[in-house]
Design an enzyme around this catalytic site. Structure first.
Site, PDB file in Angstrom:
ATOM      1  N   TYR A  27       0.554   0.880   4.798  1.00  0.00           N
ATOM      2  CA  TYR A  27       2.348   0.135   4.869  1.00  0.00           C
ATOM      3  C   TYR A  27       2.724   0.605   3.495  1.00  0.00           C
ATOM      4  O   TYR A  27       3.550   0.963   2.850  1.00  0.00           O
ATOM      5  CB  TYR A  27       2.664  -0.050   6.040  1.00  0.00           C
ATOM      6  CG  TYR A  27       4.266  -0.507   5.755  1.00  0.00           C
ATOM      7  CD1 TYR A  27       5.058   0.180   6.286  1.00  0.00           C
ATOM      8  CD2 TYR A  27       4.133  -2.410   5.564  1.00  0.00           C
ATOM      9  CE1 TYR A  27       6.737  -0.686   5.907  1.00  0.00           C
ATOM     10  CE2 TYR A  27       5.579  -3.064   4.947  1.00  0.00           C
ATOM     11  CZ  TYR A  27       6.961  -1.801   5.758  1.00  0.00           C
ATOM     12  OH  TYR A  27       7.922  -2.488   5.544  1.00  0.00           O
ATOM     13  N   PRO A  80      13.646  -6.565  -3.026  1.00  0.00           N
ATOM     14  CA  PRO A  80      12.920  -7.080  -2.090  1.00  0.00           C
ATOM     15  C   PRO A  80      11.386  -6.459  -1.052  1.00  0.00           C
ATOM     16  O   PRO A  80      11.874  -4.509  -0.945  1.00  0.00           O
ATOM     17  CB  PRO A  80      14.474  -6.136  -0.857  1.00  0.00           C
ATOM     18  CG  PRO A  80      15.325  -5.574  -1.987  1.00  0.00           C
ATOM     19  CD  PRO A  80      14.212  -5.682  -3.340  1.00  0.00           C
ATOM     20  N   THR A 159      21.794  -2.517   0.255  1.00  0.00           N
ATOM     21  CA  THR A 159      20.176  -1.431   0.360  1.00  0.00           C
ATOM     22  C   THR A 159      21.779  -0.047   1.382  1.00  0.00           C
ATOM     23  O   THR A 159      21.793   0.111   1.838  1.00  0.00           O
ATOM     24  CB  THR A 159      18.571  -1.307   1.810  1.00  0.00           C
ATOM     25  OG1 THR A 159      17.810  -1.783   0.725  1.00  0.00           O
ATOM     26  CG2 THR A 159      18.277   0.268   1.394  1.00  0.00           C
ATOM     27  N   SER A 237      17.524   3.549  -7.890  1.00  0.00           N
ATOM     28  CA  SER A 237      16.129   3.140  -7.504  1.00  0.00           C
ATOM     29  C   SER A 237      16.100   4.490  -6.239  1.00  0.00           C
ATOM     30  O   SER A 237      16.911   5.066  -5.992  1.00  0.00           O
ATOM     31  CB  SER A 237      15.915   1.731  -6.336  1.00  0.00           C
ATOM     32  OG  SER A 237      14.730   2.130  -5.502  1.00  0.00           O
ATOM     33  N   HIS A 239      13.954   3.897  -3.285  1.00  0.00           N
ATOM     34  CA  HIS A 239      13.196   2.883  -2.249  1.00  0.00           C
ATOM     35  C   HIS A 239      11.925   3.274  -2.396  1.00  0.00           C
ATOM     36  O   HIS A 239      11.415   3.146  -1.726  1.00  0.00           O
ATOM     37  CB  HIS A 239      13.514   3.521  -1.097  1.00  0.00           C
ATOM     38  CG  HIS A 239      13.362   2.420  -0.122  1.00  0.00           C
ATOM     39  ND1 HIS A 239      14.813   1.893   0.013  1.00  0.00           N
ATOM     40  CD2 HIS A 239      12.501   1.671   0.405  1.00  0.00           C
ATOM     41  CE1 HIS A 239      14.678   0.702   1.489  1.00  0.00           C
ATOM     42  NE2 HIS A 239      13.451   0.441   1.615  1.00  0.00           N
ATOM     43  N   ARG A 242      10.868   6.367  -0.813  1.00  0.00           N
ATOM     44  CA  ARG A 242       9.816   6.312   0.251  1.00  0.00           C
ATOM     45  C   ARG A 242      10.815   6.678   2.001  1.00  0.00           C
ATOM     46  O   ARG A 242      10.187   6.505   2.700  1.00  0.00           O
ATOM     47  CB  ARG A 242       9.690   3.910   0.975  1.00  0.00           C
ATOM     48  CG  ARG A 242       8.325   3.882   0.064  1.00  0.00           C
ATOM     49  CD  ARG A 242       8.796   2.283   0.195  1.00  0.00           C
ATOM     50  NE  ARG A 242       8.713   1.410   1.673  1.00  0.00           N
ATOM     51  CZ  ARG A 242       7.850   1.033   1.588  1.00  0.00           C
ATOM     52  NH1 ARG A 242       5.742   1.744   0.944  1.00  0.00           N
ATOM     53  NH2 ARG A 242       7.098   0.107   2.845  1.00  0.00           N
ATOM     54  N   GLY A 293       8.010  -3.710  -7.029  1.00  0.00           N
ATOM     55  CA  GLY A 293       7.887  -3.905  -6.068  1.00  0.00           C
ATOM     56  C   GLY A 293       6.295  -3.917  -5.548  1.00  0.00           C
ATOM     57  O   GLY A 293       5.434  -5.115  -6.167  1.00  0.00           O
TER      58      GLY A 293
HETATM   59  C1  LIG Z   1       5.964  -2.973   1.554  1.00  0.00           C
HETATM   60  C2  LIG Z   1       7.537  -2.582   0.792  1.00  0.00           C
HETATM   61  C3  LIG Z   1       8.625  -2.772   1.443  1.00  0.00           C
HETATM   62  C4  LIG Z   1      10.146  -1.989   1.581  1.00  0.00           C
HETATM   63  N1  LIG Z   1      11.317  -2.813   2.263  1.00  0.00           N
HETATM   64  C5  LIG Z   1      11.874  -2.881   1.261  1.00  0.00           C
HETATM   65  C6  LIG Z   1      13.240  -3.146   2.322  1.00  0.00           C
HETATM   66  O1  LIG Z   1      12.830  -4.526   3.664  1.00  0.00           O
HETATM   67  N2  LIG Z   1      14.647  -3.010   1.588  1.00  0.00           N
HETATM   68  C7  LIG Z   1      14.512  -2.336   0.070  1.00  0.00           C
HETATM   69  O2  LIG Z   1      15.633  -2.073   0.072  1.00  0.00           O
HETATM   70  N3  LIG Z   1      13.685  -1.934  -0.081  1.00  0.00           N
HETATM   71  C8  LIG Z   1      12.533  -2.534   0.250  1.00  0.00           C
HETATM   72  N4  LIG Z   1      11.786  -1.672   0.063  1.00  0.00           N
HETATM   73  C9  LIG Z   1      11.823  -0.474  -1.698  1.00  0.00           C
HETATM   74  C10 LIG Z   1      11.429  -1.748  -2.443  1.00  0.00           C
HETATM   75  O3  LIG Z   1      12.814  -3.021  -2.646  1.00  0.00           O
HETATM   76  C11 LIG Z   1      11.398  -1.050  -4.106  1.00  0.00           C
HETATM   77  O4  LIG Z   1      12.630  -0.387  -4.123  1.00  0.00           O
HETATM   78  C12 LIG Z   1       9.991  -0.067  -4.294  1.00  0.00           C
HETATM   79  O5  LIG Z   1       8.945  -0.432  -4.206  1.00  0.00           O
HETATM   80  C13 LIG Z   1      10.354   0.281  -5.886  1.00  0.00           C
HETATM   81  O6  LIG Z   1       9.142   1.001  -6.194  1.00  0.00           O
HETATM   82  P1  LIG Z   1       7.536   0.089  -6.624  1.00  0.00           P
HETATM   83  O7  LIG Z   1       6.919  -0.486  -5.826  1.00  0.00           O
HETATM   84  O8  LIG Z   1       7.005   1.296  -7.552  1.00  0.00           O
HETATM   85  O9  LIG Z   1       7.648  -1.038  -8.417  1.00  0.00           O
HETATM   86  C14 LIG Z   1      10.142  -1.793   0.024  1.00  0.00           C
HETATM   87  C15 LIG Z   1       8.866  -1.376  -1.186  1.00  0.00           C
HETATM   88  C16 LIG Z   1       7.301  -1.625  -0.456  1.00  0.00           C
HETATM   89  C17 LIG Z   1       6.413  -1.051  -1.097  1.00  0.00           C
HETATM   90  C1  LIG Z   2      13.558  -0.793   8.708  1.00  0.00           C
HETATM   91  C2  LIG Z   2      12.705  -1.156   7.106  1.00  0.00           C
HETATM   92  C3  LIG Z   2      12.029  -1.973   6.586  1.00  0.00           C
HETATM   93  C4  LIG Z   2      11.301  -2.111   4.802  1.00  0.00           C
HETATM   94  C5  LIG Z   2      11.764  -1.114   4.324  1.00  0.00           C
HETATM   95  O1  LIG Z   2      12.203  -0.979   3.864  1.00  0.00           O
HETATM   96  C6  LIG Z   2      10.510  -0.506   4.033  1.00  0.00           C
HETATM   97  O2  LIG Z   2       9.636  -0.693   4.456  1.00  0.00           O
HETATM   98  O3  LIG Z   2      10.555   0.405   2.884  1.00  0.00           O
END
Ligand SMILES: Cc1cc2nc3c(=O)[nH]c(=O)nc-3n(C[C@H](O)[C@H](O)[C@H](O)COP(=O)(O)O)c2cc1C
Ligand SMILES: CCCCC(=O)C(=O)O
Length: 346
Positions: A27, A80, A159, A237, A239, A242, A293
């Site tokens: 995850y 975050p 977000t 970004s 995300h 993801r 992240g």
């Molecule tokens: C496990 C996990 C959970 C995340 N949850 C959120 C979230 O709740 N909200 C959000 O905007 N981005 C979320 N992200 C994205 C991160 O904020 C960020 O954009 C991203 O991880 C940056 O890339 P990096 O992991 O390569 O540094 C999540 C990323 C991961 C890996």
């Molecule tokens: C509903 C989204 C939860 C966290 C998230 O943003 C992620 O896992 O990338």
């Protein structure tokens, strides 16, 4: 039991892979589809070479930058990320304490596995930002904003790139129990809002006493709309790759966004920043600061608050050495001319 913390950032990732249960690791580490963008988020920084100048007096080096008008000791912000007790029982509180101890800003995901009031109370000395969504029930969004204000969070990170959840092949079969989101538990169940638009952002900006940073943009046109909606900053970004595979990597998207914004609001960037030299490149391309992240989740998994602090310090050590060797004395004054397309990427 205390064990020695890793000496390098890649070692943190390796150790985390050893200590985390398989489902959680999938995850955390996984991304959308075939993970092409996940890989390119990292490689796009590596495709940039650095120009070094020598015999410059670099005896005094300054890592500080201005973020939302405030001088900060360095440009590192924790992105975050949901459900941090999956990484370590200390969860969000430990993460916030750890990055605060290293002088960085903590962004608390609204999907946190601990309550914002507890994070506020137990990481009171850490500069904290609150991540939120425009929820289908706007009242939930409002109540999170109220909670952020009450808890002394200094900005909202909205977000923008999640109208629906991305489809993540690697974690689809992952077996683990989500810890739930105590932060949302005393509110109605929050689901994602596919109908959200820039009008909602403008309304949020008008009603919020805190500055709003819009996270998850890749296009200059969207940066312009964020500015028109009144955002104080944006995060370039995807995300962490993801949401949708084969969207642009962030290092590739950053320059055009910076050009469009032209200094009107803060431009932050995240995705694939794995080395201090990547931070140099992000700042040189015009970012004001960076969000990190997964590597900080690895820090949390390996060593709790101490692990996060130590991971951030490794980035800062690398950043500091990079500046010195490049012949640059100030992180805030890095120029675009210091980076060029790397010959090894041709
Ligand atoms: C496990 C996990 C959970 C995340 N949850 C959120 C979230 O709740 N909200 C959000 O905007 N981005 C979320 N992200 C994205 C991160 O904020 C960020 O954009 C991203 O991880 C940056 O890339 P990096 O992991 O390569 O540094 C999540 C990323 C991961 C890996
Ligand atoms: C509903 C989204 C939860 C966290 C998230 O943003 C992620 O896992 O990338």
């Amino acid at each position: 039991m205390t064990s020695t913390l890793p000496l390098t950032l890649p070692e943190f990732a390796e150790r985390a892979a050893e200590v985390l249960p398989d489902g959680v690791l999938r995850y955390f580490a996984g991304a959308a589809g075939d993970e092409i963008t996940l890989a390119d988020n990292v490689v796009a920084w590596q495709r940039l070479a650095l120009r070094q100048r020598v015999l410059v007096d670099v005896s005094k080096r300054d890592l500080s930058v201005e973020i939302l008008g405030v001088r900060r000791p360095h440009p590192v912000i924790m992105a975050p990320m949901a459900w941090q007790t999956l990484a370590n029982p200390g969860g969000e509180i430990a993460a916030a304490q750890g990055i605060g101890a290293a002088g960085g800003i903590y962004t608390m995901s609204c999907w946190a596995s601990q309550h914002a009031d507890d994070v506020a109370a137990q990481a009171a000395d850490t500069t904290r930002w609150m991540h939120i969504h425009i929820f289908p029930d706007r009242d939930i969004t409002q109540r999170l904003v109220d909670r952020a204000v009450r808890g002394g969070f200094e900005a909202l990170v909205l977000t923008a790139d999640q109208p629906v959840a991305g489809r993540r092949d690697r974690s689809m079969r992952a077996q683990f129990a989500r810890p739930g989101s105590p932060n949302l538990a005393d509110l109605a169940p929050g689901s994602l809002e596919p109908a959200q638009t820039w009008e909602d952002v403008a309304e949020l900006v008008t009603s919020s006493p805190l500055p709003v940073i819009v996270k998850g943009l890749l296009e200059p046109g969207d940066a312009e709309l964020a500015i028109q909606a009144g955002a104080a900053g944006i995060v370039v970004s995807n995300h962490g790759a993801r949401q949708l595979d084969t969207v642009l990597s962030t290092a590739s998207a950053l320059p055009a966004v910076v050009e469009q914004v032209a200094g009107r609001v803060d431009v932050l960037v995240d995705g694939g920043i794995r080395r201090g030299s990547d931070i140099v490149k992000a700042l040189a391309l015009g970012a004001d600061a960076v969000l990190i992240g997964r590597p900080l989740l690895w820090g949390l998994a390996v060593g709790g608050a101490d692990g996060v602090r130590h991971s951030v310090e490794l980035y800062l050590k690398e950043l500091d050495i990079a500046l010195a060797v490049l012949g640059v004395t100030s992180a805030a004054e890095l120029e675009p001319s210091i980076v060029l397309p790397a010959p090894w990427s041709a």
